[in-house]
Design a protein around this motif. Sequence first.
Motif, PDB file in Angstrom:
ATOM      1  N   MET B   9       0.853  -1.409  -0.027  1.00  0.00           N
ATOM      2  CA  MET B   9       0.108   0.165  -0.083  1.00  0.00           C
ATOM      3  C   MET B   9       0.785   1.258   0.129  1.00  0.00           C
ATOM      4  N   SER B  10       2.019   1.356   0.846  1.00  0.00           N
ATOM      5  CA  SER B  10       2.759   2.445   0.946  1.00  0.00           C
ATOM      6  C   SER B  10       3.591   2.750  -0.533  1.00  0.00           C
ATOM      7  N   ILE B  11       3.720   1.631  -1.189  1.00  0.00           N
ATOM      8  CA  ILE B  11       4.416   1.756  -2.537  1.00  0.00           C
ATOM      9  C   ILE B  11       3.557   2.412  -3.564  1.00  0.00           C
ATOM     10  N   GLN B  12       2.049   1.735  -3.450  1.00  0.00           N
ATOM     11  CA  GLN B  12       1.008   2.321  -4.328  1.00  0.00           C
ATOM     12  C   GLN B  12       1.092   3.888  -3.859  1.00  0.00           C
ATOM     13  N   PHE B  13       0.824   4.236  -2.668  1.00  0.00           N
ATOM     14  CA  PHE B  13       0.880   5.688  -2.296  1.00  0.00           C
ATOM     15  C   PHE B  13       1.974   6.533  -2.840  1.00  0.00           C
ATOM     16  N   ILE B  14       3.017   6.104  -2.853  1.00  0.00           N
ATOM     17  CA  ILE B  14       4.066   6.562  -3.347  1.00  0.00           C
ATOM     18  C   ILE B  14       4.120   6.994  -4.857  1.00  0.00           C
ATOM     19  N   SER B 107      -3.464   1.962   6.807  1.00  0.00           N
ATOM     20  CA  SER B 107      -4.095   2.871   7.121  1.00  0.00           C
ATOM     21  C   SER B 107      -3.623   4.245   6.648  1.00  0.00           C
ATOM     22  N   ALA B 108      -2.481   4.536   7.029  1.00  0.00           N
ATOM     23  CA  ALA B 108      -1.982   5.656   6.693  1.00  0.00           C
ATOM     24  C   ALA B 108      -1.755   6.034   5.000  1.00  0.00           C
ATOM     25  N   ALA B 109      -1.421   5.118   4.312  1.00  0.00           N
ATOM     26  CA  ALA B 109      -1.357   4.963   2.939  1.00  0.00           C
ATOM     27  C   ALA B 109      -2.740   5.258   2.400  1.00  0.00           C
ATOM     28  N   LEU B 110      -3.724   4.575   2.924  1.00  0.00           N
ATOM     29  CA  LEU B 110      -5.011   4.557   2.336  1.00  0.00           C
ATOM     30  C   LEU B 110      -5.550   6.166   2.578  1.00  0.00           C
ATOM     31  N   ALA B 111      -5.487   6.540   3.685  1.00  0.00           N
ATOM     32  CA  ALA B 111      -5.846   8.417   4.066  1.00  0.00           C
ATOM     33  C   ALA B 111      -5.101   8.764   3.032  1.00  0.00           C
ATOM     34  N   GLY B 112      -3.869   8.923   2.752  1.00  0.00           N
ATOM     35  CA  GLY B 112      -3.183   9.666   1.944  1.00  0.00           C
ATOM     36  C   GLY B 112      -3.734   9.500   0.408  1.00  0.00           C
TER      37      GLY B 112
END
Lengths: 197, 460
Positions: B9-14, B107-112
């Motif tokens: 998820m964090s990679i997707q966010f970035i 959750s952090a990446a989801l929010a972003g």
Amino acid sequence: MMFTDGCKKILFSFVLFVAMSLPSVSFAYSYAAAGKEPLIDGREVILQALQANDYSAVETAVLGLKEEFDYLLSDHNVDLLTPINAAIENEDGVKIEAVIDHAVVEEIVRRLEGAQNNLEDYQVAKVLVVKSKLFLDLILPKLTGAQREQANLAIQGVLESIGNPGVFGVGQAPANQEQFKTEQAKLLSAIQGVRQH
Amino acid sequence: MLERLGRTMSIQFILLYVVWVMWLFAYPFQLNSDDALNFHRAIERFSVLEFRPHFPGYPTFVGASWLASILNPEVAAANVVVSFVSVMLIPILVFVIVKQLSRSIFSAALAGMLVMTQSLMGALALNGLSDSLALVCLLFALLMVLGKRYILTGVWIGLMLSTRPSYFPLVLVFLMVPMITEAKGLRVSAYLKAGISVALIGALSLLFIWVKDGAAYIEEGIRFTTGHFTIWGNTVSTQDASVIQWIDVLVSEYTAMSLILILCSLLYGLSSFYRFSGMNTSDKLDGRDQCWQGIIASIGLVYLVWMLLAQNPENLRHWAPVVLLFCIVLSLQLNELLDTKRNTALVASVFVLCGFAIIGWQSINLRPDVAPVQQAIRWINNQSNNKFIGSNYCVNLLKDRLTDSVVFDMYYPSSAIALNKKSDRAWRLSNTELKNNELITQFPARFSGERRLYLYKMSQ
């Protein structure tokens, strides 16, 4: 299902703060309407009445502006009531519009003169020039492109020349009388054409 | 499993963040409204009396814009640079806040990502107005209060109010925070630290305005506030506006289902207070973090009430704080669900993210490169001479940019009369559809929060 004391306090505070935010809103409602100008409103009524060929409505609107016309005559020696009444008599719409536009220019002139006489009082000078810009915006469409540009630049120059009041001398920028006069002259020369009828 | 999900998820966010920044950076930085023009002029000479900018003055935003103009003198609209950079910071700050509260990268990446699906963010980035910087200040204030750094919390709240005073309802709930999160003996010190900081920033802001405009500022404030609530503000106190208008606007932008989700999520967030109150004393120390969901939801709900009562429904940007806080609250709620019902939480996360991505995508128009009013300016400038334009929208910007044309302010009825006399070569630019006029062309909006403009030929 009982709330603890802490929660009661939280809810009480929540309600209190919401309640605190409301009076300030309703207080604002009670103020009078924001800054209307009789000549601007009267001009609108006159131009709409002319469009409808309703000269009695024009006459009524001009009567409503008697105080403004009387002031221009007594304090500035400019008689616009006689020509506008003559134009109403002759049902000359073009002339009526020209005279009322002339009155708008005189409003600009007298406000700028007032500002010049009160340059040491920032608030009075600034408010007078800002108000004069309201009138200037009305007649800008009557000017050529070059005159519009000159008038816009000049009114900004006039505003700039008023300076800043500062606080106990900090950040103060004294008014520049010479700059004011120069920009005022430029502005008046740009709108001079609308002054003739 | 969760760790791997979080990493993915964090990679997707970035990746999404990089694409999102590049996409928004491709748009030109231009002035898109009279308010943005006023802010731009304020950089050169600040005077609330002259509408540089309009009341209440927004000193921090003007200061930030001035700083941007010093750092990059080439830029044509420094205030747009400020709004752009601010919006770029928002998903990162939301990520950090949710990470701190949930300890979950997922959750952090989801929010972003939820923040980036909001089409409104595009309009906020490019409008050159103060909303986005104020939101950044709000998020920093949240971050500071989470770490119990009350002096800095006060500084950021002060900067937020000085950037956008109409965000004051966002502060009201902050006043509850020390009562919930601090032991009795430490509360007074927390209030004092934050209070003094807010007062200091407030005093500096007022001093700046007073240096420029003096006591005349107060008079202008009274005149402007009166006008806002009775003439041009289009709030519930003006005749033809109501809460219904806000609901109409929001339903058309978000669909009724999404709105219900947003409202339910914020209301459910309040229940975290109840869950917290049910804990015994020893658990409360650990459980204080849970209260943050309730605090953030309360901030959103209090602001929502203020927005419905006192903000103009024609400007969707006023809705931004609610949707931003919703993104945080919903991510925290899904994180709670992740602990108990993992699969349900994952399906709900994907569903919500896709739902808002679709809604966001539908309200984006990728074709126009510039804002509607700039499209109109370009179109009019490309016409031959003798141009007469009447408008009730962006009149000052049109006057400033259409120097070869005569621009009439349609606020005055006489403007329509004058234009009708030149009907063979006069146009009417409007932000609403007009009947009985021949439509020449339209200038579409690019994002939610921008308004489509219509160009008509004047007719008798």
